[in-house]
Design a protein around this motif. Structure first.
Motif, PDB file in Angstrom:
ATOM      1  N   SER A  27      -8.256  -1.597  15.971  1.00 58.41           N
ATOM      2  CA  SER A  27      -7.397  -2.628  16.071  1.00 58.41           C
ATOM      3  C   SER A  27      -6.110  -2.603  15.039  1.00 58.41           C
ATOM      4  CB  SER A  27      -8.439  -3.788  15.678  1.00 58.41           C
ATOM      5  OG  SER A  27      -8.646  -3.501  14.381  1.00 58.41           O
ATOM      6  N   GLU A  28      -6.437  -1.728  13.838  1.00 56.40           N
ATOM      7  CA  GLU A  28      -5.609  -1.379  12.911  1.00 56.40           C
ATOM      8  C   GLU A  28      -4.399  -0.974  13.673  1.00 56.40           C
ATOM      9  OE1 GLU A  28      -7.186  -2.083   8.398  1.00 56.40           O
ATOM     10  OE2 GLU A  28      -8.160  -0.319   9.780  1.00 56.40           O
ATOM     11  N   LYS A  29      -4.897   0.412  14.410  1.00 54.03           N
ATOM     12  CA  LYS A  29      -4.058   1.162  14.936  1.00 54.03           C
ATOM     13  C   LYS A  29      -2.981   0.608  16.063  1.00 54.03           C
ATOM     14  CE  LYS A  29      -6.893   5.254  14.456  1.00 54.03           C
ATOM     15  NZ  LYS A  29      -7.788   6.190  15.010  1.00 54.03           N
ATOM     16  N   GLN A  30      -3.735  -0.436  16.728  1.00 57.34           N
ATOM     17  CA  GLN A  30      -3.166  -0.913  17.926  1.00 57.34           C
ATOM     18  C   GLN A  30      -1.897  -1.947  17.123  1.00 57.34           C
ATOM     19  OE1 GLN A  30      -3.278  -1.350  21.668  1.00 57.34           O
ATOM     20  NE2 GLN A  30      -1.256  -1.399  20.622  1.00 57.34           N
ATOM     21  N   PHE A  31      -2.096  -2.546  16.070  1.00 58.64           N
ATOM     22  CA  PHE A  31      -1.167  -3.433  15.452  1.00 58.64           C
ATOM     23  C   PHE A  31       0.251  -2.586  15.215  1.00 58.64           C
ATOM     24  CE2 PHE A  31      -4.220  -6.825  14.525  1.00 58.64           C
ATOM     25  CZ  PHE A  31      -3.492  -8.058  15.187  1.00 58.64           C
ATOM     26  N   SER A  69      -1.071  10.922  11.837  1.00 60.75           N
ATOM     27  CA  SER A  69      -1.942  11.134  10.542  1.00 60.75           C
ATOM     28  C   SER A  69      -2.245  10.192   9.717  1.00 60.75           C
ATOM     29  CB  SER A  69      -1.242  12.218   9.914  1.00 60.75           C
ATOM     30  OG  SER A  69      -0.970  13.546  10.853  1.00 60.75           O
ATOM     31  N   PHE A  70      -1.352   9.386   9.430  1.00 54.45           N
ATOM     32  CA  PHE A  70      -1.560   8.293   8.463  1.00 54.45           C
ATOM     33  C   PHE A  70      -2.635   7.308   9.201  1.00 54.45           C
ATOM     34  CE2 PHE A  70      -0.197   3.726   7.188  1.00 54.45           C
ATOM     35  CZ  PHE A  70      -0.670   4.024   5.910  1.00 54.45           C
ATOM     36  N   LEU A  71      -2.487   7.063  10.434  1.00 55.24           N
ATOM     37  CA  LEU A  71      -3.475   6.067  10.992  1.00 55.24           C
ATOM     38  C   LEU A  71      -4.739   6.520  11.500  1.00 55.24           C
ATOM     39  CD1 LEU A  71      -0.953   4.042  13.657  1.00 55.24           C
ATOM     40  CD2 LEU A  71      -1.187   3.667  11.137  1.00 55.24           C
ATOM     41  N   GLU A  72      -5.200   7.739  11.235  1.00 58.40           N
ATOM     42  CA  GLU A  72      -6.183   8.423  11.719  1.00 58.40           C
ATOM     43  C   GLU A  72      -7.479   7.770  11.148  1.00 58.40           C
ATOM     44  OE1 GLU A  72      -8.934  10.356  13.684  1.00 58.40           O
ATOM     45  OE2 GLU A  72      -6.528  10.550  14.028  1.00 58.40           O
TER      46      GLU A  72
END
Length: 278
Positions: A259-263, A251-254
């Motif tokens: 690329s940010e999610k992958q990190f 939910s926070f990463l949505e």
């Protein structure tokens, strides 16, 4: 997308050794081993994990390394060694022979003021640096300022802050913690684990909306390339099951970029701990 759990524990429960697991923590007063975690990781599309020490002994380090040797999905171990010992260099020479041993941790949250800047401890940290091991910082929120001094004095050491410095989410205390966390994040040799959040909130009535501001501050302070997901399983079970922890992170990463999610889901842990995927 690669997903790595940067922070979980295994133990064979011992009521004498594991006195921190009190009787009001009944659902974690039992054994937790790789066969318990493997199906949970599979159900949540997690590729691998880092097993972190819970007991302060070299027997614990051996226990985790033995489990990692026979379970490919345990990608690395954060063990324990006495950083203040006179024979530390000899012990690190030995541990350097284990490819899955990625770093060490001491439960500094139980130590008094000045522990992290004591010359003997600092000498131990500098020896870790010589051998290329990472160091996990486990502190309470009021100890973050001292942790910043530790980091400043050791610019060549890789540090990661566990559990975002354990702010008192349950009490809504955020202003002083935010000030300290931003100072800590100003050093470029530090990363931060998005872990241990629900257990710092009200374990019976936590809400995503209460946790969200803390995660936003961490992301803003560190940037996605220095933030990593950690479940803190099985301790998280005091407040939530593994899937619910993943839901919080999802939910926070949505709103973030791919690329940010992958990190945060895996790349930061992969690079910080220098993991080798099987």
């Amino acid at each position: 997308m690669l997903k790595v759990d940067s922070h979980q524990h295994f133990w064979i429960f011992d009521p004498l050794r594991d006195k921190w697991i009190t009787h009001d923590m009944e659902n974690i007063r039992r054994d937790f081993l790789p066969e318990d975690l493997k199906p949970i990781l599979q159900d949540n599309d997690i590729s691998g994990c880092i097993a972190v020490q819970a007991d302060q002994s070299e027997q614990e380090t051996k226990f985790l390394l033995d489990l990692a040797e026979y379970n490919d999905y345990v990608l690395g171990v954060v063990g324990w060694v006495d950083l203040r010992a006179g024979n530390l260099r000899e012990r690190l020479e030995y541990y350097k022979t284990f490819s899955k041993l990625k770093g060490f941790r001491h439960i500094v949250q139980a130590e008094g003021p000045g522990y992290m800047v004591d010359p003997v401890f600092l000498r131990g940290i500098r020896t870790l640096t010589d051998y290329g091991f990472a160091y996990d910082i486990l502190v309470r929120s009021e100890q973050i300022s001292e942790a910043s001094k530790l980091v400043e004095l050791n610019p060549d050491q890789r540090f990661v802050l566990d559990h975002i410095g354990k702010p008192l989410i349950k009490k809504g205390e955020i202003r002083d913690w935010e000030k300290e966390i931003r100072q800590f994040a100003s050093y470029d040799n530090v990363s931060c684990k998005l872990s241990g959040l629900v257990t710092e909130a009200d374990i019976e009535h936590w809400k995503y909306s209460e946790i969200l501001p803390y995660m936003e501050i961490v992301l803003n302070a560190f940037g996605a390339n220095r933030v990593m997901f950690g479940s803190d399983w099985p301790v998280c079970k005091l407040a939530a099951e593994y899937g619910a922890i993943c839901d919080v992170i999802s939910s926070f990463l949505e709103p973030l970029s791919s690329s940010e999610k992958q990190f945060i889901w895996g790349q930061t842990a992969l690079e910080f701990y220098r993991l080798e995927l099987n």
